[in-house]
Write a protein that holds these residues in place. Structure first.
Motif, short mmCIF file in Angstrom:
data_model
loop_
_atom_site.label_atom_id
_atom_site.label_comp_id
_atom_site.label_asym_id
_atom_site.label_seq_id
_atom_site.Cartn_x
_atom_site.Cartn_y
_atom_site.Cartn_z
N GLU A 92 1.02 4.12 -2.80
CA GLU A 92 0.88 5.55 -2.53
C GLU A 92 2.04 6.34 -3.14
O GLU A 92 1.84 7.42 -3.72
CB GLU A 92 0.81 5.78 -1.01
CG GLU A 92 -0.47 5.22 -0.39
CD GLU A 92 -0.44 5.36 1.11
OE1 GLU A 92 0.59 5.84 1.64
OE2 GLU A 92 -1.46 4.99 1.76
N ARG A 110 0.82 -1.21 0.00
CA ARG A 110 0.00 0.00 0.00
C ARG A 110 0.85 1.25 0.00
O ARG A 110 0.54 2.24 -0.68
CB ARG A 110 -0.94 -0.01 1.22
CG ARG A 110 -2.08 -1.01 1.11
CD ARG A 110 -3.14 -0.75 2.18
NE ARG A 110 -2.62 -0.94 3.52
CZ ARG A 110 -2.61 -2.10 4.16
NH1 ARG A 110 -3.11 -3.19 3.56
NH2 ARG A 110 -2.13 -2.19 5.38
N ARG A 111 1.95 1.20 0.77
CA ARG A 111 2.85 2.35 0.80
C ARG A 111 3.46 2.59 -0.58
O ARG A 111 3.56 3.73 -1.05
CB ARG A 111 3.95 2.12 1.84
CG ARG A 111 4.93 3.28 1.99
CD ARG A 111 5.89 3.00 3.13
NE ARG A 111 6.57 1.72 2.95
CZ ARG A 111 7.61 1.54 2.12
NH1 ARG A 111 8.06 2.54 1.37
NH2 ARG A 111 8.17 0.36 2.03
#
Length: 392
Positions: free
Chosen positions: A288, A284-285
């Motif tokens: 992003e 997820r990081r």
């Protein structure tokens, strides 16, 4: 035995509680016709146990209860109490004063009391038997009863004399005894009949008893065999139980081993889930960061387009300046006074064009670096997704 007093309430014409006291000697009650003199003698007969309402000058039991007037409502019950002096113990009770009470309700229910204790009408009859003031005694004689006594038959007079002589109690006891003897004789006849029936049943019962004895002997043998069989079955059951217990112990051991293995598997599963959760967080990081880079790339592309547009504008301006320079050179002879200003403007525009070229080159280098960074991040993201797929 002296009558001490009488209390009446709700009986015929006595609506309120009325107390009549009888002193020693002769007591007379006088009054005009219809004043209720006969109601007192009726009350004495009623409280002593008179059951025939016609003898009390009535047609039904409700007639002896106060029926009411125009100014007073009817009573719901009638009650009469008669007090006797029993200091000589002529009555067979341990009281020096005996109170006989009778009460009747409009529903037809009656209550009898001796010294305020509930009793039966039979108890009152037995208490005053042979005292001369019983139910059928001559202590209370109405007007029409005198002619009936004088004109009665010898058998009827004999009953009157027996009551006056005090032997009615013994006659009633005699009749009760004769009734019990008749009942006993009847019971004896029934017993003889039952004995005859039982004697007829003795022969088959004897045969049945012999069969029962043989049955009990055979049944005892059956019980013995059944006990032996049950003992054998018990031993077999014990062996099976021991075997089942061993199997249970082995199964318990296997269950414990499987439980430990399951716990270890659960721990490994939890660790793997934690790693997957961490990798999901990293993914997820990265997503992003990739989104941020894409946003920056879009912004740089927008800036590049703006620089290209600005460069085109500067190029057009440069061409226009060249055209103006040529035109200026043609007109140089004519506008010497304006030559210095034109040269200065030309120098400024050339400097701006050079600055635009440098900005465009810088933007192209930054865009190339950003595209290279995006490529590296996409490769790393693809590698992480492949590792997660292999672990799953």
């Amino acid at each position: 035995m002296q009558v001490l007093k009488m209390e009446l309430q709700g009986f015929k014409s006595f609506a309120d509680r009325t107390t009549l006291t009888f002193a020693h000697g002769i007591t007379a009650i006088v009054g005009p016709n219809g004043s209720g003199k006969s109601n007192i003698s009726d009350a004495v007969r009623w409280v002593m146990g008179e059951q025939n309402v016609r003898h009390l000058r009535g047609q039904k039991s409700e007639d002896i209860i106060f029926a009411g007037t125009e100014k007073r409502r009817p009573q719901g019950a009638a009650e009469v109490s008669l007090y006797f002096d029993n200091s000589q113990h002529e009555l067979d009770v341990d009281f020096t004063e005996v109170v006989i009470t009778r009460r009747i309700f409009r529903s037809g229910e009656s209550e009898f009391f001796i010294n305020k204790r509930p009793c039966r009408l039979k108890d009152i009859h037995l208490l005053f038997a042979d005292t001369g003031i019983g139910q059928d005694s001559m202590a209370v004689i109405s007007q029409n009863r005198v002619d009936a006594i004088l004109n009665s038959k010898p058998e009827e007079r004999r009953l009157i004399f027996e009551e006056a002589a005090g032997i009615s109690r013994y006659k009633s006891r005699k009749q009760e005894g004769l009734r019990k003897i008749a009942e006993t004789e009847h019971n004896l006849e029934r017993i003889h009949d039952m004995m005859g029936v039982l004697e007829e049943q003795l022969v088959p019962l004897k045969a049945q008893a012999e069969r029962l004895t043989a049955f009990r002997a055979l049944d005892s043998e059956r019980i013995s065999y059944a006990g032996t069989l049950a003992l054998q079955e018990l031993r077999n059951a014990e062996r099976l139980l021991s075997k089942a217990e061993n199997n249970r112990i082995a199964a318990t051991g296997e269950y414990r081993a499987l439980s430990r293995q399951t716990e270890a598997t659960e721990a490994a599963k939890k660790e793997l889930l934690a790693v997957m959760e961490q990798e999901s967080a990293d993914l997820r990081r990265l997503d992003e960061e990739t989104l941020t880079v894409h946003n920056e790339l879009d912004s740089m592309k927008s800036r590049q387009e703006a620089f290209v547009t600005r460069q085109e504008e500067l190029l057009r301006s440069h061409v226009q300046l060249q055209e103006e320079e040529a035109e200026t050179k043609k007109k140089q002879a004519h506008i010497q006074a304006q030559q210095g200003q034109s040269v200065h403007d030309l120098a400024q525009r050339q400097a701006a064009c050079e600055a635009a070229r440098q900005g465009f080159n810088l933007t192209q280098s930054v865009l190339a670096k950003a595209e290279e960074k995006v490529s590296r991040m996409q490769a790393a993201l693809s590698q992480v997704q492949a590792e997660n797929t292999e672990k799953a």
